[in-house]
Motif scaffolding. Structure first.
Motif, mmCIF file in Angstrom:
data_model
loop_
_atom_site.group_PDB
_atom_site.id
_atom_site.type_symbol
_atom_site.label_atom_id
_atom_site.label_comp_id
_atom_site.label_asym_id
_atom_site.label_seq_id
_atom_site.Cartn_x
_atom_site.Cartn_y
_atom_site.Cartn_z
ATOM 1 N N SER A 162 0.847 -1.185 0.000
ATOM 2 C CA SER A 162 0.000 0.000 0.000
ATOM 3 C C SER A 162 0.882 1.234 0.000
ATOM 4 O O SER A 162 1.781 1.380 0.839
ATOM 5 C CB SER A 162 -0.907 0.011 1.231
ATOM 6 N N PHE A 163 0.628 2.142 -0.960
ATOM 7 C CA PHE A 163 1.355 3.404 -1.071
ATOM 8 C C PHE A 163 0.351 4.539 -0.874
ATOM 9 O O PHE A 163 -0.492 4.792 -1.736
ATOM 10 C CB PHE A 163 2.030 3.522 -2.446
ATOM 11 N N SER A 164 0.447 5.210 0.262
ATOM 12 C CA SER A 164 -0.489 6.289 0.553
ATOM 13 C C SER A 164 0.105 7.198 1.614
ATOM 14 O O SER A 164 0.750 6.730 2.554
ATOM 15 C CB SER A 164 -1.831 5.728 1.036
ATOM 16 N N GLY A 186 17.728 0.494 0.559
ATOM 17 C CA GLY A 186 18.561 1.618 0.125
ATOM 18 C C GLY A 186 17.891 2.959 0.345
ATOM 19 O O GLY A 186 17.465 3.286 1.451
ATOM 20 N N SER A 187 17.755 3.767 -0.707
ATOM 21 C CA SER A 187 17.273 5.130 -0.579
ATOM 22 C C SER A 187 15.767 5.169 -0.320
ATOM 23 O O SER A 187 15.071 4.160 -0.366
ATOM 24 C CB SER A 187 17.609 5.925 -1.842
ATOM 25 N N VAL A 188 15.248 6.381 -0.092
ATOM 26 C CA VAL A 188 13.845 6.559 0.254
ATOM 27 C C VAL A 188 12.945 6.342 -0.948
ATOM 28 O O VAL A 188 11.783 6.004 -0.800
ATOM 29 C CB VAL A 188 13.634 7.969 0.850
ATOM 30 N N SER A 189 13.454 6.504 -2.147
ATOM 31 C CA SER A 189 12.648 6.374 -3.357
ATOM 32 C C SER A 189 13.192 5.243 -4.223
ATOM 33 O O SER A 189 14.372 5.248 -4.595
ATOM 34 C CB SER A 189 12.671 7.697 -4.136
ATOM 35 N N GLN A 190 12.333 4.275 -4.529
ATOM 36 C CA GLN A 190 12.736 3.117 -5.323
ATOM 37 C C GLN A 190 11.625 2.750 -6.294
ATOM 38 O O GLN A 190 10.452 3.031 -6.056
ATOM 39 C CB GLN A 190 13.026 1.905 -4.419
ATOM 40 N N THR A 191 11.999 2.101 -7.396
ATOM 41 C CA THR A 191 10.984 1.572 -8.301
ATOM 42 C C THR A 191 10.316 0.361 -7.656
ATOM 43 O O THR A 191 10.864 -0.255 -6.731
ATOM 44 C CB THR A 191 11.598 1.146 -9.644
ATOM 45 N N LEU A 192 9.145 0.014 -8.147
ATOM 46 C CA LEU A 192 8.424 -1.120 -7.592
ATOM 47 C C LEU A 192 9.231 -2.409 -7.754
ATOM 48 O O LEU A 192 9.266 -3.246 -6.834
ATOM 49 C CB LEU A 192 7.063 -1.258 -8.276
ATOM 50 N N ASP A 251 5.043 4.928 3.258
ATOM 51 C CA ASP A 251 4.663 6.317 3.479
ATOM 52 C C ASP A 251 5.908 7.094 3.882
ATOM 53 O O ASP A 251 6.422 6.920 4.994
ATOM 54 C CB ASP A 251 3.595 6.411 4.575
ATOM 55 N N PRO A 252 6.443 7.944 2.990
ATOM 56 C CA PRO A 252 7.672 8.679 3.318
ATOM 57 C C PRO A 252 7.482 9.716 4.413
ATOM 58 O O PRO A 252 8.459 10.191 4.991
ATOM 59 C CB PRO A 252 8.043 9.339 1.988
ATOM 60 N N SER A 253 6.253 10.060 4.729
ATOM 61 C CA SER A 253 6.002 11.063 5.765
ATOM 62 C C SER A 253 5.825 10.453 7.143
ATOM 63 O O SER A 253 5.676 11.175 8.125
ATOM 64 C CB SER A 253 4.749 11.876 5.412
ATOM 65 N N SER A 301 4.054 -4.315 7.912
ATOM 66 C CA SER A 301 5.364 -3.673 8.029
ATOM 67 C C SER A 301 5.281 -2.295 7.399
ATOM 68 O O SER A 301 4.763 -2.143 6.300
ATOM 69 C CB SER A 301 6.439 -4.502 7.316
ATOM 70 N N GLN A 302 5.781 -1.301 8.109
ATOM 71 C CA GLN A 302 5.742 0.066 7.612
ATOM 72 C C GLN A 302 7.132 0.483 7.140
ATOM 73 O O GLN A 302 8.137 0.153 7.765
ATOM 74 C CB GLN A 302 5.252 1.018 8.703
ATOM 75 N N HIS A 303 7.144 1.228 6.045
ATOM 76 C CA HIS A 303 8.413 1.669 5.465
ATOM 77 C C HIS A 303 8.323 3.148 5.107
ATOM 78 O O HIS A 303 7.333 3.588 4.501
ATOM 79 C CB HIS A 303 8.743 0.873 4.199
ATOM 80 N N LYS A 304 9.327 3.885 5.480
ATOM 81 C CA LYS A 304 9.390 5.302 5.123
ATOM 82 C C LYS A 304 9.987 5.399 3.721
ATOM 83 O O LYS A 304 11.174 5.668 3.547
ATOM 84 C CB LYS A 304 10.228 6.071 6.146
ATOM 85 N N MET A 305 9.156 5.182 2.760
ATOM 86 C CA MET A 305 9.634 5.046 1.383
ATOM 87 C C MET A 305 8.521 5.403 0.420
ATOM 88 O O MET A 305 7.330 5.383 0.763
ATOM 89 C CB MET A 305 10.114 3.621 1.139
ATOM 90 N N TRP A 306 8.892 5.749 -0.804
ATOM 91 C CA TRP A 306 7.925 6.120 -1.833
ATOM 92 C C TRP A 306 8.328 5.514 -3.155
ATOM 93 O O TRP A 306 9.443 5.000 -3.311
ATOM 94 C CB TRP A 306 7.830 7.637 -1.943
ATOM 95 N N LEU A 307 7.409 5.572 -4.109
ATOM 96 C CA LEU A 307 7.657 4.976 -5.418
ATOM 97 C C LEU A 307 8.416 5.929 -6.331
ATOM 98 O O LEU A 307 8.118 7.122 -6.397
ATOM 99 C CB LEU A 307 6.335 4.584 -6.090
ATOM 100 N N GLU A 308 9.358 5.392 -7.056
ATOM 101 C CA GLU A 308 10.137 6.135 -8.051
ATOM 102 C C GLU A 308 9.735 5.651 -9.431
ATOM 103 O O GLU A 308 9.472 4.462 -9.642
ATOM 104 C CB GLU A 308 11.636 5.897 -7.829
#
Length: 382
Positions: free
Chosen positions: A190-192, A264-270, A215-217, A241-248
């Motif tokens: 889930s990305f929101s 790795g970084s906060v922004s990754q491809t699916l 959710d990067p926020s 599981s929660q991850h501070k991350m977003w889609l690239e």
């Protein structure tokens, strides 16, 4: 020769001596040809035979082969990873290589995907660019389901039922052939960023899925600590599981192999997220990407990642063009329709549409369209 000269000097016949002197050079030349001749190239010894056509020659071109991409091509939308094509190549089964070194993820995440493809630009809806014609085509497409489900899962419910009379915000098709087997593992993403995925998380965790919320926020989430069971799980049978991350959506300039458990970084491809988490299938995916969905969809289409997604619930925003989407209003609408066609070509079929509030499309007020739509798809090719 000196004997002949002495003989002539002692009174020998002058004519005989002259003849001998004339014969000496031809004899020396003949001797030279006998010794050196076999070493000469064949073409040099054929002489008259060549002039008579006894030998045929073939001319071989040594010009370098030209890349077919240098030739004229049809107009198309740019691939998201064109800048990286010189540094690395994508093998058609999804595995990637850098130089001569090839590797694949331990779960062979990409081996089940289609190879990379280019998003196909759809023709204009009318003979010429028209805002009304393009908008009508987009709205018609996203408001007409392509597959009817006799049993569905609606928000907050873990028991399948017949579609309700009142349209829910989203739904999951609960046909047996579209759901994971009872003894099979189930994965949900889930990305929101606005908490709008709470009911989705409750539903899929109630199904016993391994759930990952991005959710990067979220300051409480961690992209390094995976598999943490949260207090908010309420013992509903699923692990969240929660991850501070977003889609690239951009392909990284130098893609590195993602080992399991290293995001790795906060922004990754699916695809990279799935590889890092050790998943080759996402059974349920929820995405409200706040206008980044169009470019993310393009990345999924062109990379073949959609072949690993079985159910997709996503909100599309029509108020403005979206991140990194440019052009005239007509061109933007045609791009959106091309994305929708690309999703269908990847196997997704629309099962449900829910219209949001507002009637703004590309900053214009349109009575017969809404600013947002939440769309539910199923992949019929898995």
């Amino acid at each position: 020769m000196w004997t002949c000269i002495r003989w002539w000097g002692r009174g020998g016949h002058p004519l005989s001596a002259g003849i001998l002197l004339l014969l000496i050079p031809p004899l020396l030349l003949a001797l030279q040809l006998l010794v050196v001749g076999p070493r000469l190239p064949r073409a040099g010894r054929l002489g008259v035979e060549e002039q008579e056509g006894a030998v045929a020659f073939s001319v071989l071109s040594i010009e370098p082969v030209r890349d077919s991409r240098q030739r004229g091509s049809q107009s198309r939308l740019p691939r998201l990873d064109e800048e990286e094509e010189e540094e690395e190549q994508e093998v058609e089964d999804g595995r990637m290589r850098e130089g001569e070194r090839a590797y694949e993820d331990e779960n062979e995440i990409l081996s089940h995907q289609l190879g990379p493809r280019t998003l196909e630009v759809q023709p204009w809806a009318a003979d010429q660019p028209s805002f009304t014609a393009e908008l009508n085509r987009v709205v018609t497409y996203i408001t007409r389901p392509q597959l009817n489900c006799s049993r569905v899962l609606s928000p907050g419910h873990t028991q399948a039922s017949q579609p309700a009379a009142d349209s829910p915000h989203w739904m999951l098709c609960a046909e047996d052939w579209l759901l994971p087997a009872g003894d099979a593992s189930c994965v949900a993403y889930s990305f929101s960023m606005d908490g709008g995925d709470a009911e989705f998380i409750k539903t899929v965790s109630g199904l016993g899925c391994e759930v990952h919320s991005f959710d990067p926020s979220n300051s409480n989430a961690s992209g390094r600590h995976l598999g943490n069971s949260l207090a908010s799980n309420h013992g509903d049978g699923g692990v969240v599981s929660q991850h501070k991350m977003w889609l690239e959506w951009r392909a990284p300039r130098k893609r590195k192999h993602k080992t399991r458990g290293n995001l790795g970084s906060v922004s990754q491809t699916l695809a990279d997220i799935m590889a890092a988490l050790g998943h080759h299938t996402v059974h349920f995916l929820y995405a409200d990407l706040l206008s980044a969905e169009w470019r993310v969809f393009q990345n999924w289409i062109e990379s073949g990642t959609l072949q690993s997604v079985h159910h997709l619930v996503a909100t599309v925003h029509l108020q403005w063009a979206g991140f990194e989407v440019g052009g005239t209003d007509e061109e933007v609408l045609r791009y959106w329709f091309s994305i929708l066609q690309g999703l269908q070509a990847s196997g997704l079929k629309l099962i449900h549409t829910s219209a949001g509030e507002g009637h703004s499309v590309l900053k214009q007020t349109v009575a017969n369209a809404h600013s947002t739509y939440t769309l539910s798809w199923v992949n019929t090719r898995h």
